[in-house]
Scaffold this active site. Structure first.
Site, mmCIF file in Angstrom:
data_model
loop_
_atom_site.group_PDB
_atom_site.id
_atom_site.type_symbol
_atom_site.label_atom_id
_atom_site.label_comp_id
_atom_site.label_asym_id
_atom_site.label_seq_id
_atom_site.Cartn_x
_atom_site.Cartn_y
_atom_site.Cartn_z
ATOM 1 N N TYR A 154 -16.837 40.310 102.667
ATOM 2 C CA TYR A 154 -18.070 40.002 103.407
ATOM 3 C C TYR A 154 -19.226 39.792 102.428
ATOM 4 C CZ TYR A 154 -21.691 40.428 107.026
ATOM 5 O OH TYR A 154 -22.752 40.199 107.872
ATOM 6 N N ASN A 183 -29.461 45.853 109.235
ATOM 7 C CA ASN A 183 -28.802 46.399 110.445
ATOM 8 C C ASN A 183 -29.581 46.116 111.727
ATOM 9 O OD1 ASN A 183 -28.079 48.056 107.991
ATOM 10 N ND2 ASN A 183 -26.559 48.801 109.453
ATOM 11 N N ARG A 220 -30.047 54.033 106.975
ATOM 12 C CA ARG A 220 -30.102 52.619 107.356
ATOM 13 C C ARG A 220 -31.464 52.420 108.034
ATOM 14 N NH1 ARG A 220 -26.116 52.900 104.712
ATOM 15 N NH2 ARG A 220 -24.078 51.941 105.074
ATOM 16 N N ARG A 284 -25.367 54.073 100.173
ATOM 17 C CA ARG A 284 -26.040 55.367 100.385
ATOM 18 C C ARG A 284 -27.343 55.193 101.154
ATOM 19 N NH1 ARG A 284 -24.463 59.584 101.111
ATOM 20 N NH2 ARG A 284 -26.519 60.438 100.703
HETATM 21 N N1 UDP Z 1 -21.203 55.234 110.580
HETATM 22 C C1 UDP Z 1 -21.034 56.490 111.146
HETATM 23 N N2 UDP Z 1 -20.308 56.597 112.290
HETATM 24 C C2 UDP Z 1 -19.764 55.518 112.925
HETATM 25 C C3 UDP Z 1 -19.956 54.227 112.351
HETATM 26 C C4 UDP Z 1 -20.688 54.123 111.183
HETATM 27 O O1 UDP Z 1 -21.495 57.501 110.615
HETATM 28 O O2 UDP Z 1 -19.145 55.709 113.981
HETATM 29 C C5 UDP Z 1 -22.005 55.117 109.348
HETATM 30 C C6 UDP Z 1 -21.421 54.232 108.255
HETATM 31 O O3 UDP Z 1 -20.574 54.963 107.409
HETATM 32 C C7 UDP Z 1 -22.672 53.750 107.548
HETATM 33 C C8 UDP Z 1 -23.714 53.672 108.657
HETATM 34 O O4 UDP Z 1 -23.225 54.498 109.726
HETATM 35 O O5 UDP Z 1 -23.111 54.694 106.598
HETATM 36 C C9 UDP Z 1 -23.922 52.251 109.191
HETATM 37 O O6 UDP Z 1 -22.652 51.710 109.454
HETATM 38 P P1 UDP Z 1 -22.445 50.338 110.169
HETATM 39 O O7 UDP Z 1 -20.966 50.087 110.202
HETATM 40 O O8 UDP Z 1 -23.180 50.319 111.452
HETATM 41 O O9 UDP Z 1 -23.155 49.261 109.248
HETATM 42 P P2 UDP Z 1 -23.220 48.990 107.671
HETATM 43 O O10 UDP Z 1 -22.428 50.032 106.927
HETATM 44 O O11 UDP Z 1 -22.640 47.632 107.502
HETATM 45 O O12 UDP Z 1 -24.655 49.088 107.362
#
Ligand code: UDP
Length: 335
Positions: A154, A183, A220, A284
């Site tokens: 990605y 996000n 995030r 992180r």
């Molecule tokens: N995350 C979490 N629980 C979930 C899904 C995601 O704690 O059920 C965490 C994930 O590890 C990351 C953050 O939430 O640190 C955002 O994840 P997401 O998949 O939404 O987006 P991205 O990592 O692409 O920013």
């Protein structure tokens, strides 16, 4: 409409979460919209309001393959490329396809833009910054991406797509706009999408355990979908000189635990929080520096996380309700 003329717009990925909101906004503004989607993560339900408009057309096709004649045979003023699975579990399910969607798919759409003189916008991503060493992330930061890890299909696909876009722009083959999307959440995120907001809201509403990956201290910055769409349209319609990549996102940064606590409060859920291993290469922290969007586009997000989550929760509640009804009975929502 632009200068009294109806814009002909192609939206690749228009049946997805973000794409369908964008198509609605464009139709509301008077455009004629052709939506192209392979329905990998797009959904027909997302198009239900759009399909009532004469100004909306849907073409099922995958941008990895040669574009169908219904697309190549016509002229567009604007081409938005929002086509790519964006949730880590979904884009990692077929990494080769993810990479090619960004690289080959973007090339096909750029060629279409070149052939018809369309302005082209790609939805790039905050993932081009990888696990950032610079915080918040400004567009001038070149990023910290692991090119051999499971997110690379990605991240590197989008980085290559950006490179291709700027080459087309430099060579004056097409006028491009590059949005780095952070996000984004809101109504129409699928319950099975796998991203944190949809997972947590769905889990809270169904009294399932809330899955927090790692200790939940990672951050995030969550942008509501209407704000995002507004930023994308403003960037596309920006007539000035090439602005370079522009971050579009909400600069209010939260830990995942803070997000979970807010969802639990707003839903009144009694779900328990359970911890799961942190995915490989999970960034992180992430927060956009949006000074450029503010300066160049006069844009900044208007929706607080609490307001946006209320609308999202209302939509998920209605969606759960819909799932329990006989097919064909759809609840209309103002959220
Ligand atoms: N995350 C979490 N629980 C979930 C899904 C995601 O704690 O059920 C965490 C994930 O590890 C990351 C953050 O939430 O640190 C955002 O994840 P997401 O998949 O939404 O987006 P991205 O990592 O692409 O920013």
């Amino acid at each position: 409409m632009k200068n009294g003329r109806q814009l002909q717009v192609l939206v690749a990925g228009g049946a997805g979460f973000l794409g369908s909101h964008l198509c609605e906004r464009l139709i509301d503004e008077g455009a004629h919209v052709v939506c192209l989607d392979n329905m990998q993560t797009g959904k027909h339900e997302n198009l239900s309001r759009l399909q009532r408009s004469d100004e909306f057309e849907f073409v099922k096709a995958d941008i990895v393959e040669p574009l169908p004649a219904r697309i190549t045979g016509r002229a567009f003023d604007r081409i938005y490329n929002l086509a790519c699975a964006a949730s880590p579990p979904l884009y990692q399910a077929d990494p080769e396809h993810t990479m090619l969607t960004s690289v080959l798919g973007t090339q096909r759409l750029l060629r279409q833009a070149e052939a018809t003189g369309a302005r082209f916008l790609i939805s790039s991503t905050s993932e081009v910054y990888g696990d950032p060493e610079s915080h918040p992330q400004a567009e001038s930061y070149w990023g910290h991406v692991n090119c051999t890890g499971p997110r690379a299909c990605y991240d590197e696909g989008k980085r290559a797509a950006e490179a291709l876009c700027f080459d087309y722009d430099r060579l004056k083959r097409a006028e491009v706009r590059v949005a780095r999307i952070f996000n984004t959440y809101g109504p129409r995120l699928s319950a099975d999408d796998g991203r944190v907001v949809s997972n947590v809201v769905h889990q809270a509403l169904t009294d399932e355990d809330i899955t927090v990956f790692g200790d939940g201290s990672q951050t995030r910055s969550f942008c509501y979908v209407d704000d995002m769409v507004d930023g994308l349209v403003r960037l596309m319609e920006h007539d000035g000189p090439q602005p370079g990549p522009v971050n579009i996102g909400n600069p209010v940064e939260r830990t995942i635990i803070e997000l979970v606590d807010l969802v639990l409060t707003l839903t009144g859920s009694s779900s328990e929080v359970v911890h799961r291993p942190l995915p490989v290469d999970d960034p992180r922290r992430r927060r956009p520096d949006i000074a450029k969007a503010e300066r160049v586009l006069g844009w900044r997000p208007a929706t607080s996380l609490e307001q946006g989550l209320r609308a999202t929760i209302a939509w998920f509640e209605a969606d759960l309700d819909r799932a329990g009804r006989p097919a064909g009975e759809e609840v209309r929502l103002s959220a």
